[in-house]
Design a protein around this motif. Structure first.
Motif, PDB file in Angstrom:
ATOM      1  N   SER A 104       1.802 -30.978   6.751  1.00 15.66           N
ATOM      2  CA  SER A 104       2.074 -31.029   5.314  1.00 15.66           C
ATOM      3  C   SER A 104       1.734 -29.666   4.728  1.00 15.66           C
ATOM      4  O   SER A 104       0.607 -29.176   4.866  1.00 15.66           O
ATOM      5  CB  SER A 104       1.236 -32.122   4.660  1.00 15.66           C
ATOM      6  OG  SER A 104       1.627 -33.400   5.125  1.00 15.66           O
ATOM      7  N   SER A 105       2.709 -29.036   4.083  1.00 19.37           N
ATOM      8  CA  SER A 105       2.552 -27.632   3.702  1.00 19.37           C
ATOM      9  C   SER A 105       1.447 -27.386   2.688  1.00 19.37           C
ATOM     10  O   SER A 105       0.900 -26.285   2.627  1.00 19.37           O
ATOM     11  CB  SER A 105       3.888 -27.087   3.180  1.00 19.37           C
ATOM     12  OG  SER A 105       4.396 -27.895   2.149  1.00 19.37           O
ATOM     13  N   CYS A 106       1.074 -28.409   1.913  1.00 19.46           N
ATOM     14  CA  CYS A 106      -0.014 -28.209   0.959  1.00 19.46           C
ATOM     15  C   CYS A 106      -1.328 -27.890   1.667  1.00 19.46           C
ATOM     16  O   CYS A 106      -2.220 -27.262   1.090  1.00 19.46           O
ATOM     17  CB  CYS A 106      -0.181 -29.437   0.075  1.00 19.46           C
ATOM     18  SG  CYS A 106      -0.572 -30.962   0.965  1.00 19.46           S
ATOM     19  N   LEU A 107      -1.448 -28.308   2.947  1.00 19.43           N
ATOM     20  CA  LEU A 107      -2.689 -28.080   3.691  1.00 19.43           C
ATOM     21  C   LEU A 107      -2.863 -26.617   4.096  1.00 19.43           C
ATOM     22  O   LEU A 107      -3.958 -26.207   4.481  1.00 19.43           O
ATOM     23  CB  LEU A 107      -2.726 -28.973   4.933  1.00 19.43           C
ATOM     24  CG  LEU A 107      -2.644 -30.475   4.667  1.00 19.43           C
ATOM     25  CD1 LEU A 107      -2.638 -31.260   5.970  1.00 19.43           C
ATOM     26  CD2 LEU A 107      -3.807 -30.928   3.777  1.00 19.43           C
ATOM     27  N   MET A 108      -1.780 -25.838   3.982  1.00 19.01           N
ATOM     28  CA  MET A 108      -1.873 -24.404   4.249  1.00 19.01           C
ATOM     29  C   MET A 108      -1.996 -23.606   2.957  1.00 19.01           C
ATOM     30  O   MET A 108      -1.927 -22.385   2.964  1.00 19.01           O
ATOM     31  CB  MET A 108      -0.651 -23.941   5.038  1.00 19.01           C
ATOM     32  CG  MET A 108      -0.706 -24.322   6.505  1.00 19.01           C
ATOM     33  SD  MET A 108      -2.077 -23.559   7.415  1.00 19.01           S
ATOM     34  CE  MET A 108      -1.493 -21.881   7.577  1.00 19.01           C
ATOM     35  N   GLY A 109      -2.163 -24.311   1.844  1.00 18.23           N
ATOM     36  CA  GLY A 109      -2.373 -23.625   0.576  1.00 18.23           C
ATOM     37  C   GLY A 109      -1.123 -23.436  -0.265  1.00 18.23           C
ATOM     38  O   GLY A 109      -1.184 -22.767  -1.305  1.00 18.23           O
ATOM     39  N   ARG A 156      -5.519 -26.826   0.492  1.00 21.13           N
ATOM     40  CA  ARG A 156      -5.781 -25.974   1.657  1.00 21.13           C
ATOM     41  C   ARG A 156      -6.963 -26.510   2.469  1.00 21.13           C
ATOM     42  O   ARG A 156      -8.033 -26.816   1.921  1.00 21.13           O
ATOM     43  CB  ARG A 156      -6.087 -24.551   1.228  1.00 21.13           C
ATOM     44  CG  ARG A 156      -6.300 -23.593   2.419  1.00 21.13           C
ATOM     45  CD  ARG A 156      -6.843 -22.242   1.974  1.00 21.13           C
ATOM     46  NE  ARG A 156      -5.956 -21.580   1.050  1.00 21.13           N
ATOM     47  CZ  ARG A 156      -4.920 -20.838   1.417  1.00 21.13           C
ATOM     48  NH1 ARG A 156      -4.656 -20.677   2.707  1.00 21.13           N
ATOM     49  NH2 ARG A 156      -4.163 -20.250   0.508  1.00 21.13           N
ATOM     50  N   ASP A 157      -6.748 -26.635   3.773  1.00 20.24           N
ATOM     51  CA  ASP A 157      -7.791 -27.094   4.680  1.00 20.24           C
ATOM     52  C   ASP A 157      -8.319 -25.888   5.452  1.00 20.24           C
ATOM     53  O   ASP A 157      -7.549 -25.161   6.097  1.00 20.24           O
ATOM     54  CB  ASP A 157      -7.222 -28.138   5.642  1.00 20.24           C
ATOM     55  CG  ASP A 157      -8.284 -28.699   6.565  1.00 20.24           C
ATOM     56  OD1 ASP A 157      -8.546 -28.068   7.617  1.00 20.24           O
ATOM     57  OD2 ASP A 157      -8.849 -29.770   6.242  1.00 20.24           O
ATOM     58  N   ASP A 177       1.572 -22.336  16.006  1.00 17.73           N
ATOM     59  CA  ASP A 177       2.651 -21.942  15.105  1.00 17.73           C
ATOM     60  C   ASP A 177       2.977 -23.159  14.233  1.00 17.73           C
ATOM     61  O   ASP A 177       3.515 -24.152  14.721  1.00 17.73           O
ATOM     62  CB  ASP A 177       3.899 -21.520  15.898  1.00 17.73           C
ATOM     63  CG  ASP A 177       3.651 -20.281  16.747  1.00 17.73           C
ATOM     64  OD1 ASP A 177       3.060 -19.323  16.215  1.00 17.73           O
ATOM     65  OD2 ASP A 177       4.037 -20.289  17.926  1.00 17.73           O
ATOM     66  N   TRP A 178       2.640 -23.067  12.954  1.00 18.17           N
ATOM     67  CA  TRP A 178       2.841 -24.204  12.056  1.00 18.17           C
ATOM     68  C   TRP A 178       4.293 -24.331  11.618  1.00 18.17           C
ATOM     69  O   TRP A 178       4.949 -23.336  11.331  1.00 18.17           O
ATOM     70  CB  TRP A 178       1.976 -24.054  10.801  1.00 18.17           C
ATOM     71  CG  TRP A 178       0.497 -24.134  11.025  1.00 18.17           C
ATOM     72  CD1 TRP A 178      -0.419 -23.127  10.852  1.00 18.17           C
ATOM     73  CD2 TRP A 178      -0.248 -25.283  11.441  1.00 18.17           C
ATOM     74  NE1 TRP A 178      -1.689 -23.586  11.134  1.00 18.17           N
ATOM     75  CE2 TRP A 178      -1.611 -24.904  11.510  1.00 18.17           C
ATOM     76  CE3 TRP A 178       0.105 -26.583  11.766  1.00 18.17           C
ATOM     77  CZ2 TRP A 178      -2.619 -25.773  11.877  1.00 18.17           C
ATOM     78  CZ3 TRP A 178      -0.895 -27.467  12.154  1.00 18.17           C
ATOM     79  CH2 TRP A 178      -2.241 -27.066  12.202  1.00 18.17           C
ATOM     80  N   VAL A 179       4.773 -25.559  11.536  1.00 19.81           N
ATOM     81  CA  VAL A 179       6.034 -25.888  10.875  1.00 19.81           C
ATOM     82  C   VAL A 179       5.650 -26.627   9.603  1.00 19.81           C
ATOM     83  O   VAL A 179       5.132 -27.746   9.665  1.00 19.81           O
ATOM     84  CB  VAL A 179       6.925 -26.777  11.766  1.00 19.81           C
ATOM     85  CG1 VAL A 179       8.210 -27.153  11.030  1.00 19.81           C
ATOM     86  CG2 VAL A 179       7.252 -26.072  13.079  1.00 19.81           C
ATOM     87  N   ARG A 180       5.875 -26.027   8.469  1.00 21.91           N
ATOM     88  CA  ARG A 180       5.390 -26.574   7.196  1.00 21.91           C
ATOM     89  C   ARG A 180       6.452 -27.458   6.540  1.00 21.91           C
ATOM     90  O   ARG A 180       7.609 -27.052   6.429  1.00 21.91           O
ATOM     91  CB  ARG A 180       4.993 -25.443   6.256  1.00 21.91           C
ATOM     92  CG  ARG A 180       4.002 -24.464   6.903  1.00 21.91           C
ATOM     93  CD  ARG A 180       3.595 -23.375   5.950  1.00 21.91           C
ATOM     94  NE  ARG A 180       2.837 -22.325   6.629  1.00 21.91           N
ATOM     95  CZ  ARG A 180       2.186 -21.359   5.999  1.00 21.91           C
ATOM     96  NH1 ARG A 180       2.183 -21.312   4.683  1.00 21.91           N
ATOM     97  NH2 ARG A 180       1.528 -20.444   6.688  1.00 21.91           N
ATOM     98  N   VAL A 181       6.033 -28.646   6.136  1.00 19.13           N
ATOM     99  CA  VAL A 181       6.955 -29.616   5.558  1.00 19.13           C
ATOM    100  C   VAL A 181       6.323 -30.255   4.322  1.00 19.13           C
ATOM    101  O   VAL A 181       5.177 -30.696   4.377  1.00 19.13           O
ATOM    102  CB  VAL A 181       7.299 -30.735   6.578  1.00 19.13           C
ATOM    103  CG1 VAL A 181       8.281 -31.725   5.963  1.00 19.13           C
ATOM    104  CG2 VAL A 181       7.858 -30.153   7.868  1.00 19.13           C
ATOM    105  N   CYS A 182       7.069 -30.297   3.232  1.00 17.89           N
ATOM    106  CA  CYS A 182       6.681 -31.106   2.073  1.00 17.89           C
ATOM    107  C   CYS A 182       7.884 -31.981   1.738  1.00 17.89           C
ATOM    108  O   CYS A 182       8.831 -31.528   1.063  1.00 17.89           O
ATOM    109  CB  CYS A 182       6.296 -30.259   0.867  1.00 17.89           C
ATOM    110  SG  CYS A 182       5.851 -31.301  -0.569  1.00 17.89           S
ATOM    111  N   PRO A 183       7.891 -33.221   2.196  1.00 20.21           N
ATOM    112  CA  PRO A 183       9.068 -34.064   1.994  1.00 20.21           C
ATOM    113  C   PRO A 183       9.398 -34.321   0.525  1.00 20.21           C
ATOM    114  O   PRO A 183      10.572 -34.443   0.165  1.00 20.21           O
ATOM    115  CB  PRO A 183       8.709 -35.357   2.729  1.00 20.21           C
ATOM    116  CG  PRO A 183       7.234 -35.332   2.891  1.00 20.21           C
ATOM    117  CD  PRO A 183       6.863 -33.897   2.999  1.00 20.21           C
ATOM    118  N   GLU A 184       8.386 -34.389  -0.332  1.00 22.97           N
ATOM    119  CA  GLU A 184       8.662 -34.649  -1.744  1.00 22.97           C
ATOM    120  C   GLU A 184       9.401 -33.473  -2.378  1.00 22.97           C
ATOM    121  O   GLU A 184      10.308 -33.657  -3.197  1.00 22.97           O
ATOM    122  CB  GLU A 184       7.368 -34.975  -2.475  1.00 22.97           C
ATOM    123  CG  GLU A 184       6.751 -36.287  -2.002  1.00 22.97           C
ATOM    124  CD  GLU A 184       5.438 -36.640  -2.681  1.00 22.97           C
ATOM    125  OE1 GLU A 184       5.112 -35.991  -3.711  1.00 22.97           O
ATOM    126  OE2 GLU A 184       4.745 -37.555  -2.207  1.00 22.97           O
TER     127      GLU A 184
END
Length: 307
Positions: free
Chosen positions: A2-7, A18-19, A31-38
């Protein structure tokens, strides 16, 4: 993830979550793949909050104030994303009606009638990839769950790298040989089943064997290693080192393993000592086990004392 966890400022209120572990220590090794479905279904930020509502066809994803039903849009996105997903693990945002993995409330009117639901997007990902290592950032605050998750994603990555290569039967045998003790610590029965599969590596059709081994391997690592099974592995490795251990070092290892069993030291202590003593050809098999280096040592995930 979830992309919010990367800030990224994609939360409903325009903020982020951000975690520190994910965006800091672990970030250097994945290597992160960032996703925010909303955001991907066009909601924007800031936005109206969402919730799950009960229906005869299953939970519906709706906006809290206006009651707009977003179920079909989210389901279409989740189906498309899940089908194309090619990753070694997924970290979801906790308590989210879209991304939550555990304990998401489902409402009937203004009353939460269920509290064990999953976010609509996360549920589709898990249904499509049942053996994918998955957690939410809240549960990763628990030292054991964090260690287990990270161990799983690196094991998943090693197996994926093997099966995506032009591998032969001997390569699968070698892979399994290096992972034996790590699998044994998670599930002795599946460890034995994997051994039986590998024994027929030169006989069974290659793709059929790969699918069966991946299923057993992934299922085994989904089971948490226990103190008792770790002790069994440590003692097993010590036994395999045979005469390369003199009586003094053997007594030292025995005492340290007993201290780990009693909860006085972390697992990192007996594993470091065993690997240190695994010198020479006689102990090469022990030294090369992934059990002793299941993920980058910089993560220091075995430093917690078991409870």
């Amino acid at each position: 993830m979830s992309s919010c966890l990367m800030g990224e400022p994609v939360r409903f209120n325009g903020g982020h979550s951000r975690d520190r572990f994910l965006s800091g220590e672990l970030d250097a090794h994945v290597d992160w793949v960032r996703v925010c479905p909303e955001m991907e279904i066009g909601l924007g930020t800031p936005r109206e909050t969402l919730r799950l509502e009960r229906s005869t066809a299953g939970p519906r994803l709706v906006t809290r104030k206006t009651g707009a039903d977003l179920t079909d849009r989210m389901t279409e996105l989740a189906t498309r994303r899940a089908r194309a997903l090619d990753v070694d693990g997924y970290v979801f945002k906790s308590r989210s009606p879209s991304c939550g993995v555990h304990g998401i409330p489902v409402y009937a009117g203004e009353t939460a009638v269920e509290r064990g639901g999953r976010g609509l997007f996360a549920a589709h990902v898990l249904d499509t990839h049942p053996l994918l290592p998955v957690e939410d950032e809240g549960r990763l605050n628990d030292a054991l769950l964090r260690e287990t998750f990270v161990e799983r994603i690196f094991a998943h990555a090693r197996l994926r790298a093997l099966l995506e290569s032009d591998w032969h039967a001997r390569d699968l045998v070698a892979f399994h040989s290096r992972h034996k003790m790590q699998m044994l610590a998670h599930d002795p029965a599946l460890y034995r089943e994997a051994g039986r599969l590998v024994a027929r590596a030169g006989v069974r059709p290659r793709l059929e064997l790969a699918a069966d081994y991946a299923r057993v391997f992934g299922t085994a690592f989904a089971r948490k290693a226990s103190i008792g099974r770790n002790v069994n592995v440590l003692q097993h490795c010590m036994g395999m080192m045979g005469e390369s251990l003199d009586p003094a070092r053997r007594a030292d290892l025995t005492e340290v393993i007993a201290s780990y069993r009693a909860g006085r030291v972390a697992l990192s202590v007996p594993t470091a000592l065993l690997r240190h003593h695994a010198l020479g050809e006689a102990a090469a098999y022990v030294r090369d086990q992934t059990y002793f280096a299941p993920y980058p040592p910089e993560l220091r995930l075995r430093n917690h004392v078991p409870v």
